[in-house]
Scaffold this motif. Structure first.
Motif, PDB file in Angstrom:
ATOM      1  N   MET A 289       0.786  -1.239   0.056  1.00 53.03           N
ATOM      2  CA  MET A 289       0.129  -0.083   0.269  1.00 53.03           C
ATOM      3  C   MET A 289       0.804   1.363   0.000  1.00 53.03           C
ATOM      4  N   GLY A 290       2.209   1.167  -0.031  1.00 49.65           N
ATOM      5  CA  GLY A 290       3.091   2.428   0.009  1.00 49.65           C
ATOM      6  C   GLY A 290       3.109   3.045   1.367  1.00 49.65           C
ATOM      7  N   LEU A 291       2.733   2.227   2.431  1.00 56.41           N
ATOM      8  CA  LEU A 291       2.694   2.844   3.693  1.00 56.41           C
ATOM      9  C   LEU A 291       3.613   2.047   4.690  1.00 56.41           C
ATOM     10  N   GLY A 292       4.389   2.964   5.496  1.00 53.76           N
ATOM     11  CA  GLY A 292       5.177   2.545   6.504  1.00 53.76           C
ATOM     12  C   GLY A 292       4.394   1.998   7.807  1.00 53.76           C
ATOM     13  N   VAL A 293       5.374   1.274   8.611  1.00 54.07           N
ATOM     14  CA  VAL A 293       4.769   0.681   9.696  1.00 54.07           C
ATOM     15  C   VAL A 293       5.712   0.333  10.710  1.00 54.07           C
ATOM     16  N   ASP A 294       5.687   0.930  11.833  1.00 54.99           N
ATOM     17  CA  ASP A 294       6.656   0.459  13.167  1.00 54.99           C
ATOM     18  C   ASP A 294       5.627  -0.872  13.957  1.00 54.99           C
ATOM     19  N   ALA A 295       6.739  -1.878  14.035  1.00 56.75           N
ATOM     20  CA  ALA A 295       6.031  -3.146  14.835  1.00 56.75           C
ATOM     21  C   ALA A 295       6.710  -3.333  15.947  1.00 56.75           C
ATOM     22  N   TYR A 296       6.057  -3.703  16.837  1.00 60.22           N
ATOM     23  CA  TYR A 296       6.640  -3.952  18.212  1.00 60.22           C
ATOM     24  C   TYR A 296       6.078  -5.335  19.006  1.00 60.22           C
ATOM     25  N   HIS A 297       7.077  -5.979  19.597  1.00 62.20           N
ATOM     26  CA  HIS A 297       6.300  -7.257  20.215  1.00 62.20           C
ATOM     27  C   HIS A 297       6.507  -7.079  21.819  1.00 62.20           C
ATOM     28  N   SER A 298       5.842  -7.793  22.568  1.00 63.12           N
ATOM     29  CA  SER A 298       5.876  -7.466  23.959  1.00 63.12           C
ATOM     30  C   SER A 298       5.290  -8.699  24.663  1.00 63.12           C
ATOM     31  N   ALA A 299       5.588  -9.203  25.851  1.00 62.02           N
ATOM     32  CA  ALA A 299       4.748  -9.795  26.841  1.00 62.02           C
ATOM     33  C   ALA A 299       3.751  -8.854  27.393  1.00 62.02           C
ATOM     34  N   ILE A 300       2.800  -9.311  28.024  1.00 57.92           N
ATOM     35  CA  ILE A 300       1.869  -8.134  28.783  1.00 57.92           C
ATOM     36  C   ILE A 300       2.624  -7.817  29.930  1.00 57.92           C
ATOM     37  N   ASN A 301       2.439  -6.640  30.000  1.00 56.88           N
ATOM     38  CA  ASN A 301       3.349  -5.804  31.208  1.00 56.88           C
ATOM     39  C   ASN A 301       2.404  -6.016  32.719  1.00 56.88           C
ATOM     40  N   THR A 302       2.868  -6.818  33.536  1.00 55.51           N
ATOM     41  CA  THR A 302       2.178  -6.788  34.701  1.00 55.51           C
ATOM     42  C   THR A 302       2.507  -5.874  35.848  1.00 55.51           C
ATOM     43  N   ARG A 303       3.577  -5.201  35.571  1.00 55.02           N
ATOM     44  CA  ARG A 303       4.026  -4.311  36.765  1.00 55.02           C
ATOM     45  C   ARG A 303       3.255  -3.015  36.670  1.00 55.02           C
ATOM     46  N   GLY A 304       3.004  -2.267  35.420  1.00 55.99           N
ATOM     47  CA  GLY A 304       2.340  -0.903  35.466  1.00 55.99           C
ATOM     48  C   GLY A 304       3.411   0.071  35.710  1.00 55.99           C
ATOM     49  N   ALA A 305       2.949   1.186  36.119  1.00 53.20           N
ATOM     50  CA  ALA A 305       3.629   2.406  36.379  1.00 53.20           C
ATOM     51  C   ALA A 305       4.809   2.195  37.533  1.00 53.20           C
ATOM     52  N   PHE A 306       5.813   3.026  37.505  1.00 54.13           N
ATOM     53  CA  PHE A 306       6.941   2.749  38.624  1.00 54.13           C
ATOM     54  C   PHE A 306       7.753   4.027  38.580  1.00 54.13           C
ATOM     55  N   VAL A 307       8.217   3.923  40.042  1.00 58.90           N
ATOM     56  CA  VAL A 307       9.038   5.230  40.053  1.00 58.90           C
ATOM     57  C   VAL A 307      10.619   4.664  39.516  1.00 58.90           C
ATOM     58  N   ILE A 308      11.252   5.665  38.756  1.00 58.91           N
ATOM     59  CA  ILE A 308      12.426   5.205  38.330  1.00 58.91           C
ATOM     60  C   ILE A 308      13.706   5.704  39.343  1.00 58.91           C
ATOM     61  N   GLU A 309      14.131   4.681  39.927  1.00 52.81           N
ATOM     62  CA  GLU A 309      15.111   4.951  41.151  1.00 52.81           C
ATOM     63  C   GLU A 309      16.454   5.914  40.658  1.00 52.81           C
TER      64      GLU A 309
END
Length: 309
Positions: A289-309
Motif C-alpha cells: 500500500m506504500g505505507l510505512g509501519v512500526d512493529a513492536y512485540h511484547s509480553a503483557i506488562n504486569t508491573r504497570g507504572a513505577f518510580v525510576i530509582e
C-alpha cells in the motif's frame, strides 16, 4: 531541590470485544515524567520532549499537570513543581499516549509526597486528566498503565476495576502504521444505539475472553477476540485493516483488533515463535500500500507504572 521520576507503559484499550471496559499494558514503550521542586507553589510544565512541539505547556491543559493538580486539591496541598515530560509514545497512535503521561505524573507526585495514596487510588485523577485530553474520561487506558496486566472496568459509578490473570505465554504484537487518526474522529463514527443481537454477541465474547484469561485457554481467547459494535465502523478509517487481519491469521495470530481508537492494531499470540511471521506478513501488506509501519512485540506488562530509582 527534591526530584522524582516515574515511568508509565503504553497500553492497548478496548481489546476487540471489550470496548471501553478492557485494556492491557505492554512492555518497553511508555512515557516518563520528572518532577523537580520549585519555590513558586505552582505547577509549571517546563519541558516536553518527543512530541514535536504539539503538546501544551499550559498547566491548565497538559494532562500531567491537570492530574497532579487534581490530586493536590484532593489532599489540600499546595506545592511548587517543575514538570518535565519525556514522550516515548507517538501522539494519536492508539497506544494510550495521554494516559501514560498522566499516570507517570501521578505516580511521581505520589512518591514525592511519600505515598499518601495507594496505587489504585490514583486512578480517578488519571481518568480526570483523560477527560481533559480526549473529551471522555474512560479508564481502559489509564487503569492498565497504572496497575499493569489485563484490567476490566466493570463500572464507573462507583468505580469498580478488576485485575485479570495473564496466561504466562501470552504475547502481543503492535502494528503502528504511519498514519494518524484522531480520537474524536474515531469516536464520531460510532452509533449511539446497537441491535439486541449484537449486544448479545458482544457480551458472549467479553465473557469468553475473560474466561479464556482465567483458564489460559488460547483457543477460547482466539474465538472471543471479535468486536461487532465498534470495529465495523472504525476499521474503514484504518488503511489495510482487513488485509492485515487476514494476512496474519495464518502466521499464528490468535486475533487482531484496533488498539484504542487506532490506527495501531494489536494481535495476541501464544508464545514468541509466531511473532516474526506475524510482523513479516503485516509488513508485506503495508508495503503493497506504500505505507510505512512500526512493529513492536511484547509480553503483557504486569508491573504497570513505577518510580525510576
Amino acid at each position: 531541590m527534591r526530584t522524582v521520576k516515574a515511568f508509565a507503559p503504553a497500553t492497548v484499550a478496548n481489546v476487540s470485544c471489550g470496548f471501553d471496559i478492557l485494556g492491557f499494558a505492554v512492555e518497553g514503550m511508555g512515557d516518563s515524567v520528572q518532577l523537580i521542586e520549585n519555590n513558586s507553589q505552582e505547577l509549571r510544565v517546563v519541558s516536553i520532549t518527543g512530541d514535536g512541539g504539539r503538546l501544551p505547556l499550559d498547566a491548565a491543559k497538559n494532562t500531567c499537570s491537570v492530574a497532579i493538580q487534581a490530586l493536590l486539591d484532593e489532599l489540600g496541598i499546595r506545592l511548587g513543581l517543575d514538570i518535565h515530560l519525556e514522550k516515548g509514545l507517538p501522539l494519536g497512535s492508539g497506544m494510550g499516549s495521554s494516559a501514560a503521561s498522566a499516570v507517570a505524573a501521578l505516580v511521581a507526585v505520589n512518591e514525592f509526597l511519600e505515598n499518601p495514596l495507594e496505587k489504585k487510588d490514583l486512578l480517578p485523577f488519571a481518568i480526570l486528566a483523560e477527560k481533559v485530553a480526549c473529551g471522555a474520561g474512560h479508564a481502559d487506558n489509564v487503569a492498565p498503565s497504572l496497575l499493569g496486566g489485563f484490567v476490566l472496568i466493570r463500572d464507573y459509578h462507583p468505580l469498580d476495576v478488576i485485575k485479570l490473570p495473564v496466561p504466562k505465554d501470552l504475547q502481543c504484537v503492535l502494528l503502528h502504521p504511519h498514519y494518524e487518526l484522531r480520537t474524536e474522529d474515531s469516536r464520531s463514527v460510532l452509533r449511539d444505539q446497537i441491535p439486541l443481537k449484537y449486544s448479545t454477541i458482544q457480551s458472549g465474547n467479553v465473557g469468553g475472553l475473560v474466561s479464556g484469561l482465567f483458564l489460559s485457554d488460547y483457543g477460547l481467547i482466539s474465538r472471543s477476540l471479535r468486536d461487532v459494535i465498534a470495529e465495523p465502523y472504525r476499521a474503514v478509517l484504518i488503511p489495510g485493516f482487513y488485509e492485515v487481519r487476514e494476512a496474519i491469521k495464518s502466521a499464528g495470530s490468535l486475533g487482531m483488533g484496533i488498539s484504542g481508537s487506532g490506527p495501531t492494531l494489536f494481535s495476541l499470540c501464544q508464545g514468541e515463535s509466531s511473532i516474526p511471521g506475524i510482523i513479516s506478513a503485516a509488513r508485506k501488506v503495508y508495503e503493497s500500500m506504500g505505507l510505512g509501519v512500526d512493529a513492536y512485540h511484547s509480553a503483557i506488562n504486569t508491573r504497570g507504572a513505577f518510580v525510576i530509582e
